[in-house]
Design an enzyme around this catalytic site. Structure first.
Site, PDB file in Angstrom:
ATOM      1  N   GLN A 190     -19.223 -58.946  36.179  1.00 35.43           N
ATOM      2  CA  GLN A 190     -19.472 -60.279  35.624  1.00 35.43           C
ATOM      3  C   GLN A 190     -20.121 -60.163  34.256  1.00 35.43           C
ATOM      4  O   GLN A 190     -20.978 -59.302  34.042  1.00 35.43           O
ATOM      5  CB  GLN A 190     -20.391 -61.086  36.534  1.00 35.43           C
ATOM      6  CG  GLN A 190     -20.642 -62.512  36.035  1.00 35.43           C
ATOM      7  CD  GLN A 190     -21.605 -63.279  36.931  1.00 35.43           C
ATOM      8  OE1 GLN A 190     -22.811 -63.124  36.813  1.00 35.43           O
ATOM      9  NE2 GLN A 190     -21.077 -64.091  37.835  1.00 35.43           N
ATOM     10  N   ASP A 250     -22.383 -64.327  42.980  1.00 32.74           N
ATOM     11  CA  ASP A 250     -22.838 -64.920  41.718  1.00 32.74           C
ATOM     12  C   ASP A 250     -24.336 -65.188  41.700  1.00 32.74           C
ATOM     13  O   ASP A 250     -24.859 -65.667  40.698  1.00 32.74           O
ATOM     14  CB  ASP A 250     -22.074 -66.228  41.467  1.00 32.74           C
ATOM     15  CG  ASP A 250     -22.297 -66.793  40.073  1.00 32.74           C
ATOM     16  OD1 ASP A 250     -22.321 -66.011  39.109  1.00 32.74           O
ATOM     17  OD2 ASP A 250     -22.449 -68.029  39.945  1.00 32.74           O
ATOM     18  N   SER A 276     -23.005 -67.961  33.857  1.00 29.96           N
ATOM     19  CA  SER A 276     -21.872 -67.070  34.072  1.00 29.96           C
ATOM     20  C   SER A 276     -20.738 -67.430  33.127  1.00 29.96           C
ATOM     21  O   SER A 276     -20.455 -68.608  32.891  1.00 29.96           O
ATOM     22  CB  SER A 276     -21.383 -67.174  35.518  1.00 29.96           C
ATOM     23  OG  SER A 276     -22.428 -66.885  36.424  1.00 29.96           O
TER      24      SER A 276
END
Length: 291
Positions: free
Chosen positions: A282, A207, A232
């Site tokens: 993502q 991430d 995110s």
């Protein structure tokens, strides 16, 4: 083992409250919310601790629902969805202040022989030829409106040796280029042989930089230089082959699309000897601040 890595491992060592309930704490974040990779990794730890040891994580799908409060504990509630002959499914909800902040579904599988193929590893410079972050960031502190960002970035990533193969977004402001970014990473110290630990640490790192490729396509430097607001939204990973997070891994990232205030990043993680270990996707909020 360096102290920052020990601290990170302690962070992932959740406290078991009941059979299906765990509690975790947070570490200081670069921004005033819990780092998404931390929540995802802790949730996967919680799921994995409810699964027989002969079954290994092969996928996860997650949504970031609310910003986490770094000053409060996080409770992870595990729902044992299914225990089949080959696959085990778990759902985990992370809760703070009585509200869900994160949702994870993860699947685990016993080892099986099967068909084998993979996309070849792309060209990338050798990681030892690239400077570590602690050498690069201080030299470019002037790029950041708030110089304290450098110290916060270094502290947040102290447990991981992360090296950019090309200029990162904050050095590419105003110069749009191919929406692709490569970083090498490994933990700063040797880890135990627990496969779940290596998968969770890769989840933690995944991430950190995945939306960089979205920024590069538009010559934006990101939140650190103040030209983009981001967070995110969802995250998915598929674990194809065994790997070690304490050995060099190439994180090859690209962005096929950005629209509607969102950007999509896709990536593959390769071992140094060229095995495709993980696929990652993502989507995140990528907004240009209003003047």
């Amino acid at each position: 083992m360096d102290a920052p890595l020990k601290d990170l491992l302690d962070l992932l060592d959740l406290e078991r409250i009941e059979a299906n309930i765990f509690r975790g704490r947070s570490r200081p974040a670069v921004v005033p919310r819990v780092f998404g990779g931390q929540v995802a990794a802790q949730a996967l730890v919680a799921a994995g601790r409810s699964v027989p040891q002969d079954r290994h994580a092969h996928s996860l799908h997650a949504y970031f629902l609310r910003p986490g409060d770094p000053g409060a504990p996080i409770v992870y509630e595990v729902d044992r969805i299914r225990d089949g002959r080959s696959f085990t499914t778990r759902r985990v909800v992370a809760v703070q202040h009585g509200q869900p902040i994160f949702h994870l579904s993860a699947s685990f599988q016993t080892y099986e022989e099967g068909l084998e193929h993979q996309e070849p590893m792309p060209d990338a410079p050798d990681p030892e030829t690239l400077p570590p972050a602690e050498e690069v960031l201080p030299k470019h502190a002037g790029y950041f409106p708030d110089p304290s960002v450098v110290d916060r970035l270094l502290e947040a990533r102290a447990a991981v040796d992360l090296r950019y193969a090309q200029d990162p977004p904050y050095l590419s402001v105003g110069r749009p280029r191919e929406p692709r970014s490569q970083v090498w990473f490994r933990t700063r110290g040797e880890l135990a042989d627990d496969p779940l630990l290596h998968v969770c640490l890769a989840t933690y790192v995944s991430d950190m930089t995945l939306l960089d490729s979205v920024l590069l396509a538009h010559g934006r430097g990101g939140w650190a230089v103040g030209d983009v607001v981001g967070a995110s939204l969802d995250h998915a990973m598929w674990f194809h082959r065994p790997f070690r997070a304490d050995e060099w891994l190439l994180y090859d990232q690209q962005s096929p699309s950005a629209s509607g205030g969102r950007g999509l990043g896709t990536a593959r993680i390769y071992t140094r000897d060229g095995r495709l270990a993980v696929s990652v996707i993502q989507e995140g909020v990528v907004r240009v601040p209003r003047a």
